[in-house]
Design an enzyme around this catalytic site. Structure first.
Site, PDB file in Angstrom:
ATOM      1  NE  ARG A 152      -3.979  -2.129   0.764  1.00  0.00           N
ATOM      2  CZ  ARG A 152      -3.941  -3.354   0.229  1.00  0.00           C
ATOM      3  NH1 ARG A 152      -3.024  -3.672  -0.668  1.00  0.00           N
ATOM      4  NH2 ARG A 152      -4.849  -4.252   0.585  1.00  0.00           N
ATOM      5  CB  SER A 164      -9.013  -0.910   4.464  1.00  0.00           C
ATOM      6  OG  SER A 164      -9.428  -2.109   3.893  1.00  0.00           O
ATOM      7  CD  GLU A 210      -5.641   1.405   2.554  1.00  0.00           C
ATOM      8  OE1 GLU A 210      -5.204   0.347   3.026  1.00  0.00           O
ATOM      9  OE2 GLU A 210      -6.537   1.445   1.703  1.00  0.00           O
TER      10      GLU A 210
HETATM   11  P1  FAD Z   1      -8.624   9.523  -4.836  1.00  0.00           P
HETATM   12  O1  FAD Z   1      -9.345   9.195  -3.587  1.00  0.00           O
HETATM   13  O2  FAD Z   1      -9.209  10.535  -5.724  1.00  0.00           O
HETATM   14  O3  FAD Z   1      -7.131   9.945  -4.462  1.00  0.00           O
HETATM   15  C1  FAD Z   1      -6.365   9.179  -3.555  1.00  0.00           C
HETATM   16  C2  FAD Z   1      -4.970   9.809  -3.457  1.00  0.00           C
HETATM   17  O4  FAD Z   1      -4.292   9.671  -4.714  1.00  0.00           O
HETATM   18  C3  FAD Z   1      -5.016  11.304  -3.182  1.00  0.00           C
HETATM   19  O5  FAD Z   1      -3.915  11.633  -2.371  1.00  0.00           O
HETATM   20  C4  FAD Z   1      -4.869  11.938  -4.535  1.00  0.00           C
HETATM   21  O6  FAD Z   1      -4.296  13.228  -4.507  1.00  0.00           O
HETATM   22  C5  FAD Z   1      -3.956  10.958  -5.241  1.00  0.00           C
HETATM   23  N1  FAD Z   1      -4.202  10.918  -6.693  1.00  0.00           N
HETATM   24  C6  FAD Z   1      -5.340  10.538  -7.316  1.00  0.00           C
HETATM   25  N2  FAD Z   1      -5.170  10.575  -8.650  1.00  0.00           N
HETATM   26  C7  FAD Z   1      -3.894  11.007  -8.875  1.00  0.00           C
HETATM   27  C8  FAD Z   1      -3.138  11.263 -10.041  1.00  0.00           C
HETATM   28  N3  FAD Z   1      -3.620  11.084 -11.271  1.00  0.00           N
HETATM   29  N4  FAD Z   1      -1.863  11.708  -9.883  1.00  0.00           N
HETATM   30  C9  FAD Z   1      -1.331  11.892  -8.642  1.00  0.00           C
HETATM   31  N5  FAD Z   1      -2.020  11.686  -7.506  1.00  0.00           N
HETATM   32  C10 FAD Z   1      -3.282  11.233  -7.620  1.00  0.00           C
HETATM   33  N6  FAD Z   1      -7.808  -0.009  -2.212  1.00  0.00           N
HETATM   34  C11 FAD Z   1      -7.045  -1.106  -2.385  1.00  0.00           C
HETATM   35  O7  FAD Z   1      -5.815  -0.997  -2.507  1.00  0.00           O
HETATM   36  N7  FAD Z   1      -7.584  -2.355  -2.435  1.00  0.00           N
HETATM   37  C12 FAD Z   1      -8.914  -2.557  -2.330  1.00  0.00           C
HETATM   38  O8  FAD Z   1      -9.360  -3.687  -2.399  1.00  0.00           O
HETATM   39  C13 FAD Z   1      -9.754  -1.427  -2.122  1.00  0.00           C
HETATM   40  N8  FAD Z   1     -11.084  -1.581  -1.963  1.00  0.00           N
HETATM   41  C14 FAD Z   1     -11.866  -0.493  -1.732  1.00  0.00           C
HETATM   42  C15 FAD Z   1     -13.245  -0.692  -1.534  1.00  0.00           C
HETATM   43  C16 FAD Z   1     -14.069   0.378  -1.295  1.00  0.00           C
HETATM   44  C17 FAD Z   1     -15.540   0.156  -1.078  1.00  0.00           C
HETATM   45  C18 FAD Z   1     -13.541   1.691  -1.272  1.00  0.00           C
HETATM   46  C19 FAD Z   1     -14.430   2.867  -1.069  1.00  0.00           C
HETATM   47  C20 FAD Z   1     -12.173   1.899  -1.458  1.00  0.00           C
HETATM   48  C21 FAD Z   1     -11.325   0.806  -1.680  1.00  0.00           C
HETATM   49  N9  FAD Z   1      -9.940   0.957  -1.861  1.00  0.00           N
HETATM   50  C22 FAD Z   1      -9.158  -0.146  -2.073  1.00  0.00           C
HETATM   51  C23 FAD Z   1      -9.324   2.296  -1.802  1.00  0.00           C
HETATM   52  C24 FAD Z   1      -9.394   3.086  -3.155  1.00  0.00           C
HETATM   53  O9  FAD Z   1     -10.409   2.595  -3.960  1.00  0.00           O
HETATM   54  C25 FAD Z   1      -8.082   3.018  -3.927  1.00  0.00           C
HETATM   55  O10 FAD Z   1      -7.032   3.544  -3.160  1.00  0.00           O
HETATM   56  C26 FAD Z   1      -8.156   3.799  -5.244  1.00  0.00           C
HETATM   57  O11 FAD Z   1      -6.988   3.581  -6.001  1.00  0.00           O
HETATM   58  C27 FAD Z   1      -8.364   5.300  -5.054  1.00  0.00           C
HETATM   59  O12 FAD Z   1      -8.668   5.858  -6.336  1.00  0.00           O
HETATM   60  P2  FAD Z   1      -9.350   7.281  -6.461  1.00  0.00           P
HETATM   61  O13 FAD Z   1      -9.303   7.659  -7.914  1.00  0.00           O
HETATM   62  O14 FAD Z   1     -10.671   7.293  -5.845  1.00  0.00           O
HETATM   63  O15 FAD Z   1      -8.326   8.180  -5.638  1.00  0.00           O
HETATM   64  P1  NAP Z   2     -10.301 -10.761   4.534  1.00  0.00           P
HETATM   65  O1  NAP Z   2     -10.328 -11.735   3.421  1.00  0.00           O
HETATM   66  O2  NAP Z   2     -11.357 -10.803   5.587  1.00  0.00           O
HETATM   67  O3  NAP Z   2      -8.864 -10.816   5.238  1.00  0.00           O
HETATM   68  C1  NAP Z   2      -8.543  -9.911   6.306  1.00  0.00           C
HETATM   69  C2  NAP Z   2      -7.124  -9.441   6.150  1.00  0.00           C
HETATM   70  O4  NAP Z   2      -6.281 -10.570   6.202  1.00  0.00           O
HETATM   71  C3  NAP Z   2      -6.891  -8.751   4.824  1.00  0.00           C
HETATM   72  O5  NAP Z   2      -6.641  -7.406   5.083  1.00  0.00           O
HETATM   73  C4  NAP Z   2      -5.728  -9.482   4.185  1.00  0.00           C
HETATM   74  O6  NAP Z   2      -4.589  -8.660   3.920  1.00  0.00           O
HETATM   75  C5  NAP Z   2      -5.297 -10.501   5.194  1.00  0.00           C
HETATM   76  N1  NAP Z   2      -5.195 -11.801   4.509  1.00  0.00           N
HETATM   77  C6  NAP Z   2      -6.175 -12.686   4.286  1.00  0.00           C
HETATM   78  N2  NAP Z   2      -5.675 -13.774   3.668  1.00  0.00           N
HETATM   79  C7  NAP Z   2      -4.371 -13.548   3.477  1.00  0.00           C
HETATM   80  C8  NAP Z   2      -3.309 -14.311   2.909  1.00  0.00           C
HETATM   81  N3  NAP Z   2      -3.511 -15.522   2.399  1.00  0.00           N
HETATM   82  N4  NAP Z   2      -2.092 -13.760   2.878  1.00  0.00           N
HETATM   83  C9  NAP Z   2      -1.862 -12.547   3.378  1.00  0.00           C
HETATM   84  N5  NAP Z   2      -2.824 -11.791   3.936  1.00  0.00           N
HETATM   85  C10 NAP Z   2      -4.051 -12.280   3.995  1.00  0.00           C
HETATM   86  O7  NAP Z   2     -10.250  -9.282   3.921  1.00  0.00           O
HETATM   87  P2  NAP Z   2     -11.401  -8.346   3.347  1.00  0.00           P
HETATM   88  O8  NAP Z   2     -11.482  -7.168   4.225  1.00  0.00           O
HETATM   89  O9  NAP Z   2     -12.630  -9.121   3.007  1.00  0.00           O
HETATM   90  O10 NAP Z   2     -10.731  -7.852   1.981  1.00  0.00           O
HETATM   91  C11 NAP Z   2     -10.474  -8.748   0.932  1.00  0.00           C
HETATM   92  C12 NAP Z   2      -9.348  -8.206   0.072  1.00  0.00           C
HETATM   93  O11 NAP Z   2      -9.740  -6.954  -0.499  1.00  0.00           O
HETATM   94  C13 NAP Z   2      -8.062  -7.935   0.850  1.00  0.00           C
HETATM   95  O12 NAP Z   2      -6.969  -8.231   0.019  1.00  0.00           O
HETATM   96  C14 NAP Z   2      -8.128  -6.456   1.138  1.00  0.00           C
HETATM   97  O13 NAP Z   2      -6.844  -5.847   1.194  1.00  0.00           O
HETATM   98  C15 NAP Z   2      -8.886  -5.926  -0.078  1.00  0.00           C
HETATM   99  N6  NAP Z   2      -9.661  -4.735   0.312  1.00  0.00           N
HETATM  100  C16 NAP Z   2      -8.979  -3.568   0.491  1.00  0.00           C
HETATM  101  C17 NAP Z   2      -9.661  -2.413   0.832  1.00  0.00           C
HETATM  102  C18 NAP Z   2      -8.937  -1.099   0.958  1.00  0.00           C
HETATM  103  O14 NAP Z   2      -9.581  -0.067   1.029  1.00  0.00           O
HETATM  104  N7  NAP Z   2      -7.631  -1.088   0.996  1.00  0.00           N
HETATM  105  C19 NAP Z   2     -11.040  -2.447   1.024  1.00  0.00           C
HETATM  106  C20 NAP Z   2     -11.671  -3.658   0.863  1.00  0.00           C
HETATM  107  C21 NAP Z   2     -10.988  -4.802   0.513  1.00  0.00           C
HETATM  108  P3  NAP Z   2      -4.440  -7.711   2.635  1.00  0.00           P
HETATM  109  O15 NAP Z   2      -5.328  -6.549   2.922  1.00  0.00           O
HETATM  110  O16 NAP Z   2      -3.000  -7.351   2.689  1.00  0.00           O
HETATM  111  O17 NAP Z   2      -4.823  -8.485   1.429  1.00  0.00           O
END
Ligand code: FAD
Ligand code: NAP
Length: 340
Positions: free
Chosen positions: A166, A240, A336
């Site tokens: 991340r 998250s 995050e």
């Molecule tokens: P924004 O919220 O608009 O911006 C985020 C940051 O990036 C800000 O600091 C912004 O300035 C910067 N930024 C945006 N665009 C640019 C650009 N073109 N150049 C430079 N800087 C920029 N994230 C995960 O990693 N894994 C997941 O599974 C995941 N699941 C999610 C589920 C839900 C329901 C939600 C709401 C979010 C989730 N996220 C997840 C977080 C999010 O979706 C990601 O981080 C996504 O990449 C953000 O994109 P955005 O365009 O909305 O960014």
């Molecule tokens: P989950 O499956 O309930 O698991 C909980 C946590 O355990 C996750 O954060 C995941 O880490 C870790 N995990 C589970 N299995 C793993 C493995 N085999 N090896 C290493 N780490 C493991 O998680 P969930 O909340 O439903 O999300 C599912 C996936 O979507 C995850 O990968 C999560 O990161 C992603 N997600 C991200 C966001 C976001 O905003 N960043 C939001 C929703 C979902 P990791 O997070 O490192 O994978």
């Protein structure tokens, strides 16, 4: 070059998935990356900060933003087949999930585990988006953007992006200096699905899909996510709210002796990844409501805006959770999304 359309005092409520009501002083939508230098200069001349905005799914607006929001709204994808792979150069404003679906429709493989992540392509490298055992970095060939200080277009290789969990260079030395205009991904023409994430493997096994096609993996990821995660359209959230903390083996041993069930994953570098969701849930926060905001019923690291809550209220709740987790486990939870 298309000329800039500068708007003033724009509500950002529909531009952030927490649906926080906040206004910015100026708002510029970029539909062509050639407009970026002028937009950045505009902010510099006014001596104002900029906020580069994609889909607003990873930001928390703590109040009004007194500077210039530069909203990336560019589109376009080019594909260049090379042997058994394809190079896609994708404009930063393209929607991430639509890209995943489109790539699968073209039989370009690799993005399937990253289906249904909200936001834009340009934001994806910022935190090296990851889910279900796959991180963006494994497919990144290059990231191109406008360097606001050097006043030049620059292309970074994957190594130069310094991707981590991340994390990337765009959160560190290039923070607020580099506007991503396109991301170049190398996808495969031969399927090679990645099923080592237990929740995904279990779901597919339950459907008796032991050798699923990439599109079936994407469908599975979409179904799991829809069953577990709140849709920001109906329950505003930013996914998250906390990163999974990494701890040393020594710290982990001491925690495990006190909490034998502690959820953990051993990393390649020897550190231990704890599940932030487990820590928050065990500390008693799952489903808690604090005024107009709260912790989701099913997902303890997803903070939700129940009813017109403010960014300050969300951050107040996050602070209480951080304090309680630190007191119970001696572990610091890092937020995050980016706070503005
Ligand atoms: P924004 O919220 O608009 O911006 C985020 C940051 O990036 C800000 O600091 C912004 O300035 C910067 N930024 C945006 N665009 C640019 C650009 N073109 N150049 C430079 N800087 C920029 N994230 C995960 O990693 N894994 C997941 O599974 C995941 N699941 C999610 C589920 C839900 C329901 C939600 C709401 C979010 C989730 N996220 C997840 C977080 C999010 O979706 C990601 O981080 C996504 O990449 C953000 O994109 P955005 O365009 O909305 O960014
Ligand atoms: P989950 O499956 O309930 O698991 C909980 C946590 O355990 C996750 O954060 C995941 O880490 C870790 N995990 C589970 N299995 C793993 C493995 N085999 N090896 C290493 N780490 C493991 O998680 P969930 O909340 O439903 O999300 C599912 C996936 O979507 C995850 O990968 C999560 O990161 C992603 N997600 C991200 C966001 C976001 O905003 N960043 C939001 C929703 C979902 P990791 O997070 O490192 O994978």
């Amino acid at each position: 070059m298309t000329s800039l359309a500068v708007k003033e005092h724009v509500s950002l409520k529909s531009f952030n998935t927490l649906a926080i009501e906040a206004h910015c002083r100026y708002f510029i939508a970029i539909t062509d990356s050639s407009q970026l230098p002028d937009a950045v200069n505009f902010a510099k001349e006014k001596q104002l900060d900029t906020l580069i905005l994609g889909g607003g799914s990873n930001i928390v607006l703590a109040g009004d933003f007194p500077g210039v929001v530069i909203h990336i709204d560019t589109t376009g994808i080019t594909a260049d087949q090379q042997g058994d792979s394809v190079l896609l150069e994708v404009a930063a404003g393209e929607n991430w999930h639509q890209l995943v679906l489109w790539s699968l429709s073209q039989e370009y493989f690799g993005l399937e585990n990253l289906a249904l992540i909200p936001g834009t392509v340009g934001a994806a490298p910022i935190q090296n988006i990851g889910a279900y055992g796959v991180e963006l970095e494994s497919m990144v060939e290059a990231v191109t953007g406008w360097h606001c200080e050097l006043k030049a277009v620059q292309t970074l290789t994957r190594e130069q992006c310094q991707f981590g969990y991340r994390d990337s260079i765009f959160k560190h030395s290039l923070k607020d200096k580099f506007v991503i205009t396109s991301v170049t991904l190398r996808l495969q023409l031969t399927p090679a699905v990645k099923l080592d994430y237990k929740a995904l493997a279990d779901f597919l096994a339950g459907k008796e899909l032991l050798a699923p096609a990439p599109s079936q993996v994407a469908e599975a990821v979409i179904a799991i996510r829809q069953s577990r995660l709140p849709d920001p359209e109906s329950i505003p959230n930013v996914g998250s709210f906390f990163k999974n903390p990494m701890v040393s083996p020594e710290k982990f041993e001491s925690l495990q002796s006190q909490f034998p069930d502690i959820a953990h994953y051993i990393q390649a570098d020897g550190r231990i990844k704890l599940a932030a969701a487990w820590l928050v849930e065990q500390a008693g926060w799952k489903g808690r409501v604090e005024g107009r905001v709260g912790v989701h019923q099913q997902q303890s690291i997803v903070l939700v805006n129940h009813n017109k809550g403010t960014g300050k209220e969300i951050l107040g709740l996050a602070g209480l959770i951080q304090q309680s987790v630190a007191a119970r486990y001696g572990v610091e939870l890092e937020i995050e999304p980016r706070v503005y």
